[in-house]
Design a protein around this motif. Structure first.
Motif, PDB file in Angstrom:
ATOM      1  N   GLU A  98       0.871  -1.177   0.000  1.00 38.79           N
ATOM      2  CA  GLU A  98       0.000   0.000   0.000  1.00 38.79           C
ATOM      3  C   GLU A  98       0.904   1.222   0.000  1.00 38.79           C
ATOM      4  OE1 GLU A  98      -2.840   0.176   3.205  1.00 38.79           O
ATOM      5  OE2 GLU A  98      -3.071  -1.998   3.163  1.00 38.79           O
ATOM      6  N   ILE A  99       0.602   2.183  -0.864  1.00 41.01           N
ATOM      7  CA  ILE A  99       1.343   3.440  -0.874  1.00 41.01           C
ATOM      8  C   ILE A  99       0.654   4.373   0.122  1.00 41.01           C
ATOM      9  CG2 ILE A  99       2.149   5.396  -2.247  1.00 41.01           C
ATOM     10  CD1 ILE A  99       3.374   2.653  -2.997  1.00 41.01           C
ATOM     11  N   LEU A 100       1.380   4.786   1.151  1.00 42.85           N
ATOM     12  CA  LEU A 100       0.823   5.670   2.177  1.00 42.85           C
ATOM     13  C   LEU A 100       1.050   7.139   1.834  1.00 42.85           C
ATOM     14  CD1 LEU A 100       2.028   3.640   5.289  1.00 42.85           C
ATOM     15  CD2 LEU A 100      -0.174   3.490   4.105  1.00 42.85           C
ATOM     16  N   GLU A 101       2.199   7.435   1.231  1.00 43.70           N
ATOM     17  CA  GLU A 101       2.536   8.808   0.827  1.00 43.70           C
ATOM     18  C   GLU A 101       3.421   8.751  -0.411  1.00 43.70           C
ATOM     19  OE1 GLU A 101       4.786  10.594   3.977  1.00 43.70           O
ATOM     20  OE2 GLU A 101       3.141  10.500   5.402  1.00 43.70           O
ATOM     21  N   ASP A 102       3.279   9.753  -1.255  1.00 43.68           N
ATOM     22  CA  ASP A 102       4.154   9.867  -2.417  1.00 43.68           C
ATOM     23  C   ASP A 102       4.229  11.344  -2.790  1.00 43.68           C
ATOM     24  OD1 ASP A 102       5.637   9.568  -4.736  1.00 43.68           O
ATOM     25  OD2 ASP A 102       4.448   7.880  -5.461  1.00 43.68           O
ATOM     26  N   THR A 103       5.431  11.876  -2.876  1.00 40.86           N
ATOM     27  CA  THR A 103       5.595  13.309  -3.151  1.00 40.86           C
ATOM     28  C   THR A 103       5.650  13.630  -4.645  1.00 40.86           C
ATOM     29  OG1 THR A 103       8.002  13.172  -3.047  1.00 40.86           O
ATOM     30  CG2 THR A 103       6.835  13.667  -0.985  1.00 40.86           C
ATOM     31  N   ALA A 104       5.481  12.644  -5.495  1.00 42.42           N
ATOM     32  CA  ALA A 104       5.495  12.899  -6.936  1.00 42.42           C
ATOM     33  C   ALA A 104       4.411  13.911  -7.272  1.00 42.42           C
ATOM     34  CB  ALA A 104       5.276  11.604  -7.715  1.00 42.42           C
ATOM     35  N   SER A 105       4.765  14.912  -8.058  1.00 42.77           N
ATOM     36  CA  SER A 105       3.835  16.014  -8.338  1.00 42.77           C
ATOM     37  C   SER A 105       2.731  15.634  -9.320  1.00 42.77           C
ATOM     38  CB  SER A 105       4.615  17.215  -8.877  1.00 42.77           C
ATOM     39  OG  SER A 105       5.315  16.838 -10.041  1.00 42.77           O
ATOM     40  N   THR A 106       2.864  14.493  -9.980  1.00 44.77           N
ATOM     41  CA  THR A 106       1.854  14.107 -10.971  1.00 44.77           C
ATOM     42  C   THR A 106       0.532  13.725 -10.322  1.00 44.77           C
ATOM     43  OG1 THR A 106       2.610  11.817 -10.939  1.00 44.77           O
ATOM     44  CG2 THR A 106       3.579  13.279 -12.601  1.00 44.77           C
ATOM     45  N   GLY A 107       0.594  13.204  -9.100  1.00 41.75           N
ATOM     46  CA  GLY A 107      -0.642  12.837  -8.416  1.00 41.75           C
ATOM     47  C   GLY A 107      -1.146  11.454  -8.778  1.00 41.75           C
ATOM     48  N   ASN A 108      -0.670  10.887  -9.874  1.00 42.87           N
ATOM     49  CA  ASN A 108      -1.095   9.528 -10.200  1.00 42.87           C
ATOM     50  C   ASN A 108       0.111   8.612 -10.268  1.00 42.87           C
ATOM     51  OD1 ASN A 108      -1.919  11.674 -11.824  1.00 42.87           O
ATOM     52  ND2 ASN A 108      -2.030  10.426 -13.634  1.00 42.87           N
ATOM     53  N   VAL A 109      -0.200   7.352 -10.058  1.00 43.99           N
ATOM     54  CA  VAL A 109       0.819   6.331 -10.177  1.00 43.99           C
ATOM     55  C   VAL A 109       0.370   5.346 -11.245  1.00 43.99           C
ATOM     56  CG1 VAL A 109       1.601   6.549  -7.791  1.00 43.99           C
ATOM     57  CG2 VAL A 109      -0.217   4.954  -8.332  1.00 43.99           C
ATOM     58  N   ALA A 110       1.306   4.633 -11.789  1.00 47.01           N
ATOM     59  CA  ALA A 110       0.973   3.622 -12.792  1.00 47.01           C
ATOM     60  C   ALA A 110       0.192   2.492 -12.129  1.00 47.01           C
ATOM     61  CB  ALA A 110       2.258   3.081 -13.413  1.00 47.01           C
ATOM     62  N   PRO A 111      -0.690   1.846 -12.883  1.00 45.07           N
ATOM     63  CA  PRO A 111      -1.359   0.668 -12.317  1.00 45.07           C
ATOM     64  C   PRO A 111      -0.293  -0.358 -11.926  1.00 45.07           C
ATOM     65  CG  PRO A 111      -2.314   1.266 -14.444  1.00 45.07           C
ATOM     66  CD  PRO A 111      -1.097   2.112 -14.258  1.00 45.07           C
ATOM     67  N   CYS A 112      -0.355  -0.805 -10.707  1.00 48.77           N
ATOM     68  CA  CYS A 112       0.684  -1.695 -10.189  1.00 48.77           C
ATOM     69  C   CYS A 112       0.045  -2.926  -9.576  1.00 48.77           C
ATOM     70  CB  CYS A 112       1.529  -0.956  -9.160  1.00 48.77           C
ATOM     71  SG  CYS A 112       2.794  -1.987  -8.400  1.00 48.77           S
ATOM     72  N   LYS A 113       0.486  -4.081 -10.019  1.00 47.77           N
ATOM     73  CA  LYS A 113      -0.096  -5.337  -9.553  1.00 47.77           C
ATOM     74  C   LYS A 113       0.070  -5.535  -8.051  1.00 47.77           C
ATOM     75  CE  LYS A 113       4.034  -8.047 -10.690  1.00 47.77           C
ATOM     76  NZ  LYS A 113       4.541  -9.144 -11.507  1.00 47.77           N
ATOM     77  N   TYR A 114       1.122  -5.004  -7.465  1.00 44.37           N
ATOM     78  CA  TYR A 114       1.350  -5.181  -6.020  1.00 44.37           C
ATOM     79  C   TYR A 114       0.367  -4.377  -5.177  1.00 44.37           C
ATOM     80  CZ  TYR A 114       5.732  -7.174  -7.638  1.00 44.37           C
ATOM     81  OH  TYR A 114       6.672  -7.930  -8.285  1.00 44.37           O
ATOM     82  N   LEU A 115      -0.203  -3.334  -5.754  1.00 45.55           N
ATOM     83  CA  LEU A 115      -1.147  -2.493  -5.026  1.00 45.55           C
ATOM     84  C   LEU A 115      -2.575  -3.020  -5.134  1.00 45.55           C
ATOM     85  CD1 LEU A 115       0.154   1.036  -6.091  1.00 45.55           C
ATOM     86  CD2 LEU A 115       0.828  -0.331  -4.111  1.00 45.55           C
ATOM     87  N   SER A 116      -2.863  -3.738  -6.196  1.00 49.38           N
ATOM     88  CA  SER A 116      -4.247  -4.165  -6.423  1.00 49.38           C
ATOM     89  C   SER A 116      -4.568  -5.532  -5.835  1.00 49.38           C
ATOM     90  CB  SER A 116      -4.551  -4.181  -7.933  1.00 49.38           C
ATOM     91  OG  SER A 116      -3.675  -5.056  -8.594  1.00 49.38           O
ATOM     92  N   SER A 117      -3.555  -6.409  -5.700  1.00 48.25           N
ATOM     93  CA  SER A 117      -3.838  -7.735  -5.151  1.00 48.25           C
ATOM     94  C   SER A 117      -2.532  -8.374  -4.676  1.00 48.25           C
ATOM     95  CB  SER A 117      -4.508  -8.631  -6.189  1.00 48.25           C
ATOM     96  OG  SER A 117      -3.638  -8.855  -7.274  1.00 48.25           O
ATOM     97  N   TRP A 118      -2.664  -9.478  -3.972  1.00 48.77           N
ATOM     98  CA  TRP A 118      -1.511 -10.249  -3.528  1.00 48.77           C
ATOM     99  C   TRP A 118      -0.856 -10.896  -4.738  1.00 48.77           C
ATOM    100  CZ3 TRP A 118       0.406 -10.497   1.393  1.00 48.77           C
ATOM    101  CH2 TRP A 118      -0.392  -9.963   2.398  1.00 48.77           C
ATOM    102  N   GLN A 119       0.468 -10.860  -4.774  1.00 45.67           N
ATOM    103  CA  GLN A 119       1.231 -11.448  -5.875  1.00 45.67           C
ATOM    104  C   GLN A 119       2.200 -12.491  -5.348  1.00 45.67           C
ATOM    105  OE1 GLN A 119       0.704 -10.585  -9.188  1.00 45.67           O
ATOM    106  NE2 GLN A 119      -1.005  -9.477  -8.273  1.00 45.67           N
ATOM    107  N   GLU A 120       2.374 -13.546  -6.112  1.00 45.54           N
ATOM    108  CA  GLU A 120       3.279 -14.610  -5.707  1.00 45.54           C
ATOM    109  C   GLU A 120       4.722 -14.133  -5.820  1.00 45.54           C
ATOM    110  OE1 GLU A 120       4.007 -19.354  -6.497  1.00 45.54           O
ATOM    111  OE2 GLU A 120       2.341 -18.330  -7.464  1.00 45.54           O
ATOM    112  N   VAL A 121       5.530 -14.470  -4.823  1.00 42.90           N
ATOM    113  CA  VAL A 121       6.942 -14.132  -4.822  1.00 42.90           C
ATOM    114  C   VAL A 121       7.696 -15.264  -5.501  1.00 42.90           C
ATOM    115  CG1 VAL A 121       8.959 -13.701  -3.381  1.00 42.90           C
ATOM    116  CG2 VAL A 121       6.730 -12.834  -2.689  1.00 42.90           C
ATOM    117  N   LYS A 122       8.556 -14.896  -6.433  1.00 43.65           N
ATOM    118  CA  LYS A 122       9.311 -15.920  -7.174  1.00 43.65           C
ATOM    119  C   LYS A 122      10.672 -16.108  -6.604  1.00 43.65           C
ATOM    120  CE  LYS A 122       6.706 -14.750 -11.198  1.00 43.65           C
ATOM    121  NZ  LYS A 122       6.594 -13.981 -12.359  1.00 43.65           N
TER     122      LYS A 122
END
Length: 122
Positions: A98-122
């Protein structure tokens, strides 16, 4: 003498086993090499710096840590604070963030699989 050596060996083995759970997943490397690139594809993982804001803590099979990532954006230096969760049992190893804070001025982040669901670690 043999009793003392055996006791020392058992204590050392227990200490190594208890710390092995925390060594099983590298939260800092994950945040720098996987999460940063997933959230900010143009950021350089090689130039990023990472540190713990909260050290890894374990609750049963679940471990979590709060990690701060310092990275260079297009116009300024930025930082991102993430809560990283790691779940491991006999059959599966999963990671989620979960991203709690981000100072990037764009305000958006790319869709990221780690943020949307659990991912298997390889």
């Amino acid at each position: 003498m043999k009793k003392h050596l055996l006791s020392l060996f058992v204590v050392a083995a227990l200490l190594l086993t208890s710390t092995a759970a925390f060594a099983a997943f590298d939260f800092l490397a994950f945040a720098q090499n996987e999460l940063l690139g997933c959230v900010h594809p143009t950021a350089s993982a090689e130039k990023a710096k990472v540190e713990y804001e909260k050290e890894p803590a374990q609750d049963g099979d679940l471990m979590k840590a709060r990690v701060k990532v310092f990275y260079k954006g297009w116009t300024k230096n930025n930082s991102m604070l993430a809560e990283v969760y790691y779940l491991e049992n006999k059959s599966v190893k999963l990671v989620h963030a979960e991203i709690l804070e981000d100072t990037a001025s764009t305000g958006n982040v790319a869709p990221c699989k780690y943020l949307s669901s659990w991912q298997e670690v390889k």
